[in-house]
Design a protein around this motif. Structure first.
Motif, mmCIF file in Angstrom:
data_model
loop_
_atom_site.group_PDB
_atom_site.id
_atom_site.type_symbol
_atom_site.label_atom_id
_atom_site.label_comp_id
_atom_site.label_asym_id
_atom_site.label_seq_id
_atom_site.Cartn_x
_atom_site.Cartn_y
_atom_site.Cartn_z
ATOM 1 N N ARG A 164 49.447 30.452 42.456
ATOM 2 C CA ARG A 164 49.673 29.437 43.495
ATOM 3 C C ARG A 164 48.586 29.521 44.565
ATOM 4 O O ARG A 164 48.051 28.493 45.000
ATOM 5 C CB ARG A 164 51.061 29.617 44.098
ATOM 6 C CG ARG A 164 51.281 28.926 45.432
ATOM 7 C CD ARG A 164 51.152 27.422 45.346
ATOM 8 N NE ARG A 164 52.346 26.803 44.814
ATOM 9 C CZ ARG A 164 52.545 25.485 44.789
ATOM 10 N NH1 ARG A 164 51.620 24.656 45.235
ATOM 11 N NH2 ARG A 164 53.648 24.987 44.273
ATOM 12 N N GLU A 165 48.243 30.736 44.972
ATOM 13 C CA GLU A 165 47.185 30.904 45.974
ATOM 14 C C GLU A 165 45.855 30.366 45.465
ATOM 15 O O GLU A 165 45.105 29.708 46.196
ATOM 16 C CB GLU A 165 47.047 32.389 46.343
ATOM 17 C CG GLU A 165 48.240 32.935 47.123
ATOM 18 C CD GLU A 165 48.165 34.440 47.300
ATOM 19 O OE1 GLU A 165 47.258 35.067 46.705
ATOM 20 O OE2 GLU A 165 49.019 34.995 48.029
ATOM 21 N N ARG A 166 45.575 30.617 44.214
ATOM 22 C CA ARG A 166 44.340 30.110 43.615
ATOM 23 C C ARG A 166 44.346 28.586 43.554
ATOM 24 O O ARG A 166 43.334 27.928 43.855
ATOM 25 C CB ARG A 166 44.175 30.701 42.220
ATOM 26 C CG ARG A 166 42.943 30.214 41.470
ATOM 27 C CD ARG A 166 42.924 30.807 40.065
ATOM 28 N NE ARG A 166 41.883 30.182 39.252
ATOM 29 C CZ ARG A 166 41.766 30.355 37.942
ATOM 30 N NH1 ARG A 166 42.637 31.138 37.296
ATOM 31 N NH2 ARG A 166 40.800 29.751 37.279
ATOM 32 N N LEU A 167 45.470 28.028 43.179
ATOM 33 C CA LEU A 167 45.576 26.585 43.052
ATOM 34 C C LEU A 167 45.472 25.905 44.411
ATOM 35 O O LEU A 167 44.847 24.839 44.541
ATOM 36 C CB LEU A 167 46.897 26.222 42.374
ATOM 37 C CG LEU A 167 47.104 24.757 41.975
ATOM 38 C CD1 LEU A 167 46.031 24.322 40.985
ATOM 39 C CD2 LEU A 167 48.482 24.562 41.374
ATOM 40 N N ASP A 168 46.071 26.520 45.440
ATOM 41 C CA ASP A 168 46.014 25.939 46.780
ATOM 42 C C ASP A 168 44.583 25.850 47.292
ATOM 43 O O ASP A 168 44.257 24.981 48.114
ATOM 44 C CB ASP A 168 46.867 26.761 47.746
ATOM 45 C CG ASP A 168 48.354 26.572 47.512
ATOM 46 O OD1 ASP A 168 48.720 25.604 46.812
ATOM 47 O OD2 ASP A 168 49.149 27.398 47.991
ATOM 48 N N GLN A 169 43.734 26.736 46.820
ATOM 49 C CA GLN A 169 42.332 26.717 47.242
ATOM 50 C C GLN A 169 41.525 25.649 46.508
ATOM 51 O O GLN A 169 40.466 25.237 46.960
ATOM 52 C CB GLN A 169 41.685 28.087 46.990
ATOM 53 C CG GLN A 169 42.255 29.200 47.853
ATOM 54 C CD GLN A 169 41.708 30.563 47.463
ATOM 55 O OE1 GLN A 169 40.927 30.678 46.526
ATOM 56 N NE2 GLN A 169 42.125 31.592 48.201
ATOM 57 N N ILE A 170 42.052 25.211 45.354
ATOM 58 C CA ILE A 170 41.311 24.256 44.528
ATOM 59 C C ILE A 170 41.586 22.819 44.936
ATOM 60 O O ILE A 170 40.676 22.008 45.053
ATOM 61 C CB ILE A 170 41.662 24.446 43.039
ATOM 62 C CG1 ILE A 170 41.197 25.828 42.576
ATOM 63 C CG2 ILE A 170 41.051 23.349 42.176
ATOM 64 C CD1 ILE A 170 41.615 26.161 41.169
ATOM 65 N N THR A 171 42.845 22.487 45.144
ATOM 66 C CA THR A 171 43.165 21.071 45.360
ATOM 67 C C THR A 171 44.433 20.909 46.181
ATOM 68 O O THR A 171 45.325 21.744 46.165
ATOM 69 C CB THR A 171 43.373 20.355 44.015
ATOM 70 O OG1 THR A 171 43.665 18.980 44.283
ATOM 71 C CG2 THR A 171 44.524 20.950 43.217
ATOM 72 N N ASP A 172 44.461 19.820 46.924
ATOM 73 C CA ASP A 172 45.706 19.352 47.534
ATOM 74 C C ASP A 172 45.907 17.877 47.192
ATOM 75 O O ASP A 172 46.571 17.136 47.887
ATOM 76 C CB ASP A 172 45.685 19.565 49.048
ATOM 77 C CG ASP A 172 44.493 18.850 49.702
ATOM 78 O OD1 ASP A 172 44.396 18.906 50.932
ATOM 79 O OD2 ASP A 172 43.670 18.239 48.965
ATOM 80 N N ALA A 173 45.288 17.449 46.066
ATOM 81 C CA ALA A 173 45.370 16.051 45.639
ATOM 82 C C ALA A 173 46.761 15.710 45.130
ATOM 83 O O ALA A 173 47.487 16.568 44.631
ATOM 84 C CB ALA A 173 44.345 15.785 44.538
ATOM 85 N N ALA A 174 47.112 14.443 45.247
ATOM 86 C CA ALA A 174 48.407 13.985 44.725
ATOM 87 C C ALA A 174 48.400 14.076 43.207
ATOM 88 O O ALA A 174 47.388 13.807 42.563
ATOM 89 C CB ALA A 174 48.659 12.543 45.156
ATOM 90 N N PRO A 175 49.520 14.461 42.593
ATOM 91 C CA PRO A 175 49.571 14.603 41.137
ATOM 92 C C PRO A 175 49.439 13.257 40.432
ATOM 93 O O PRO A 175 50.077 12.282 40.807
ATOM 94 C CB PRO A 175 50.951 15.223 40.895
ATOM 95 C CG PRO A 175 51.760 14.846 42.087
ATOM 96 C CD PRO A 175 50.797 14.795 43.231
ATOM 97 N N ILE A 176 48.587 13.194 39.401
ATOM 98 C CA ILE A 176 48.413 11.989 38.602
ATOM 99 C C ILE A 176 48.301 12.385 37.137
ATOM 100 O O ILE A 176 47.968 13.521 36.813
ATOM 101 C CB ILE A 176 47.162 11.190 39.020
ATOM 102 C CG1 ILE A 176 45.913 12.091 38.931
ATOM 103 C CG2 ILE A 176 47.303 10.618 40.422
ATOM 104 C CD1 ILE A 176 44.614 11.352 39.133
ATOM 105 N N GLY A 177 48.581 11.421 36.225
ATOM 106 C CA GLY A 177 48.416 11.661 34.799
ATOM 107 C C GLY A 177 49.678 12.221 34.162
ATOM 108 O O GLY A 177 50.602 12.680 34.837
ATOM 109 N N THR A 178 49.721 12.192 32.816
ATOM 110 C CA THR A 178 50.899 12.669 32.093
ATOM 111 C C THR A 178 51.140 14.150 32.323
ATOM 112 O O THR A 178 52.276 14.610 32.283
ATOM 113 C CB THR A 178 50.741 12.413 30.589
ATOM 114 O OG1 THR A 178 49.535 13.026 30.130
ATOM 115 C CG2 THR A 178 50.688 10.928 30.280
#
Length: 703
Positions: free
Chosen positions: A626-640
């Motif tokens: 989660r910490e790694r992901l928070d550093q990568i993006t805060d974009a809204a979820p899109i796609g399947t």
């Protein structure tokens, strides 16, 4: 001539000649007719489709992938488009007849039939006969001119037809009286036939009355038909009416005689509405109307015998290797001790064959019968089956019932009931790794050496050490568990254990060994057609992450898609492997530069951990990702890839004929919830309508 409409609906009460009409139509079309007479077991869509494919096989061998598909993902409405695509490869036109559809009440089977009707291959015809309204979207089909509807007014006999029928039976009725007889019977073919038999036996035509009520037929049965038979024949007919179908040895067991085969053949030859089911004239059934009348006579004359007759039938079916029929008769007799014993023996293989609704129906038999011996074990196994299907509410209900029931004694398979409850606790893992180990050891102590559940408990023991970071001890137990799973031919578990061993190899830095193990695991899943099993989620997810590591991005995407399709099965009711699979899948999404997919998967893992906080090292692994992901993006979820598990459950139903309200019924949720989920799906897919979503999904599936 056959109608231009691809679907023919024939709806009328008993005795109007629905089956006769379809038989005559089928004879005109020649040999390419597949006939399926529906039975109660067809309320499980997997059984229904097995029945249909068997009938079609008589016309032309069906493509093998049809049965593979049914076994893998079931015969529900979402499977029908793929089944129809496969069946379209059959050469030439086919008439598929479904008779006695009124016995099907399951919404899942009914929706499957309706979807088939809406998607018939080119030049196919579907004929459906039922006492009740057929399960079709008739309003839509009428507008599209896809259905020909035949009803009572079409089937009722006029004077000319009645004259032909009476002559055929040998009844001598003056021409001037035939019209009056047609009026009295309201053109009901069965009534006219019974009248003909009565007249032939000596009753004057002018004395024949008909009120249109069942009592007429019952009176006739007793006063005319049965009185012209010997007492032995009457006894035989009435008492065997509890059977859906019958053969000589079954009837012998039921009546404690030795001449039933000869009796059946004699009754059939005398045209007593006894219908042969095979060319050798070994199995028979009664005409449905005739059977109902005989059953009414049984309840009237000797109601005290009904229970004993069902018990004898249950014993015969059990002795002759037909446990499901034995369950039906034992339940009808109220012998739930026998029902529990048989259900415990067959529920696992029946579920493994994809027949979930059959198992669900058996479970419902026990809901209010907590005093039945082995009730706790039945409830425990049912809870685990629903856990493997991701049906959380069913799991919670049956876990509560299992844990509230008295426990003690040894089960018919030799395992103790206490071991079965411990086995349930292990899989739920509510108290953390240490208690998991205690419960697994307790379960193993109460299991026989040949128990198929021992391998699962060894796997769970290994998991208890893996959760505590003891990789070496976990690996030793995984090896033992795998050997036992192979010895028991438990392929889904064997593939899962190989995936676990690959995680151990990766932790030790031996990626080459991990790749070898995963290749073997995927091979087991693919050759065994196990892609829809809960246990395969970790196999696909770990293999996808490994493919990313090797730079094989196309293969990684394929495996990610396979794993993602199983996300609805990953719940807190089977928390350890579910979180493991979600972690591997999230890493794979990150490797494919799909942070939205990783976020959706990680949120699912976090939701599981809110219910199961004490899962050893797994919460920390989720936190670090989660910490790694928070550093990568805060974009809204899109796609399947960003769809929630609830949205993933709904997604396969979008291409079907079902309305949103009907989809809600299939998923046991409210229409408002369906509308909310559909809106979210459209937003994530970047579409604005159902047709656009279906078109996009079809394109994605072709890639």
């Amino acid at each position: 001539m056959w109608s231009a409409e691809p679907v023919v609906s024939v709806v009328a009460p008993p005795g109007y000649g629905k089956t006769t009409l379809l038989t005559q139509w089928a004879e005109r079309l020649g040999p390419r007719v597949a006939w399926a007479s529906c039975e109660r077991s067809d309320n499980d869509p997997v059984t229904l489709w097995d029945h249909l494919l068997t009938a079609l096989d008589q016309v032309e061998p069906v493509p093998p992938d049809c049965r593979v598909l049914v076994a893998a993902i079931g015969g529900g409405v979402s499977a029908v488009p793929r089944l129809v695509t496969s069946l379209s490869r059959l050469e030439g036109p086919v008439l598929l007849v479904l008779d006695h559809v009124e016995v099907i009440t399951s919404p899942h089977s009914l929706a499957s039939i309706a979807e088939l009707a809406m998607r018939l291959p080119l030049h196919w015809r579907l004929a459906i006969a039922s006492r009740d309204t057929v399960p079709l979207p008739l309003a839509r089909m009428r507008v599209e001119r896809r259905v020909l509807e035949v009803g009572v007014s079409d089937l009722a006999m006029a004077t000319g037809e009645a004259t032909a029928l009476l002559r055929h039976t040998g009844a001598h009725v003056p021409a001037e009286q035939i019209g009056e007889l047609v009026e009295r019977t309201e053109g009901w073919p069965a009534g006219l036939y019974l009248a003909a038999l009565a007249i032939e036996s000596g009753m004057p035509a002018q004395g024949f009355t008909f009120t249109g009520e069942d009592r007429f037929v019952e009176d006739y049965l007793r006063s005319e038909l049965l009185t012209h038979l010997s007492s032995i024949e009457v006894r035989f007919l009435v008492r065997t009416s509890i059977l859906d179908s019958m053969c000589g040895s079954l009837c012998d067991a039921l009546l404690d005689v030795t001449s039933s085969a000869r009796m059946l053949r004699g009754l059939e030859q005398h045209n007593l509405l006894v219908i042969p089911l095979d060319r050798r004239a070994e199995w028979f059934r009664y005409h449905h109307l005739f059977r109902e009348l005989l059953q009414a006579e049984l309840r009237r004359s000797t109601p005290e015998l009904v229970e004993e007759l069902h018990l004898r039938a249950a014993q015969w079916y059990e002795d002759n290797g037909r446990p499901e029929a034995a369950i039906d008769h034992a339940a009808a007799a109220g012998d739930f001790v026998r029902v529990a014993r048989i259900v415990l023996d067959v529920m696992q293989p029946v579920w493994a064959g994809g027949r979930v609704e059959t198992v669900h129906a058996w479970m419902e038999l026990f809901e209010s019968r907590t005093s039945v011996p082995h009730y706790a074990a039945v409830a425990a196994h049912g809870a685990l089956i629903f856990a493997l299907l991701g049906r959380v509410r069913e799991v919670e209900r049956w876990v509560g019932l299992a844990e509230s029931a008295p426990v003690g004694g040894v089960l018919p398979d030799g395992n103790t009931e206490a071991a079965t409850l411990a086995y349930l606790r292990v899989n739920l893992c509510r108290e953390g790794s240490e208690q998991l180990r205690v419960d697994a050891e307790l379960a193993l102590e109460g299991m026989t050496q040949s128990s198929p559940y021992r391998a699962t408990m060894l796997h769970s023991l290994a998991l208890s050490w893996l959760l505590e970071g003891d990789v070496a001890r976990a690996d030793e137990l995984f090896i033992d568990a795998y050997d036992l799973a192979i010895g028991l031919d438990s392929r889904p578990l064997a593939a899962l254990i190989l995936a676990e061993q690959s995680l151990v190899a990766t932790a030790r830095g031996n990626q080459s060994e991990a790749d070898t193990l995963l290749k073997q695991a995927v091979g087991i899943v693919e050759t065994g057609h196990l892609g829809a099993y809960w246990s395969s989620a970790l196999v696909f997810a770990a293999s996808a992450r490994a493919a990313v590591h090797r730079g094989e991005m196309r293969e990684a995407r394929r495996l990610v898609q396979r794993a993602a399709s199983l996300r609805p099965l990953l719940t807190y009711t089977l928390p350890v492997v579910s979180v493991q699979a979600l972690l591997e899948l999230a890493h794979a999404y990150l490797g494919l530069t799909d942070p939205s997919g990783a976020l959706a998967v990680l949120e699912q893992a976090e939701a599981i951990l809110r219910h199961r906080r004490r899962l050893g090292v797994l919460p920390d692994q989720v936190r670090r990702l989660r910490e790694r992901l928070d550093q990568i993006t805060d974009a809204a979820p899109i796609g399947t890839s960003s769809l929630t598990t609830a949205e993933l459950r709904l997604l396969p139903l979008l291409p079907t004929h079902l309305s949103f309200r009907e989809i809600a019924g299939q998923l046991y949720i409210s229409p408002h919830t369906v509308k909310t989920q559909v809106t979210s799906i459209y937003r994530k897919l970047g579409v604005s309508s159902r047709s656009e979503a279906v078109e996009l999904l079809a394109e994605l599936n072709r890639r």
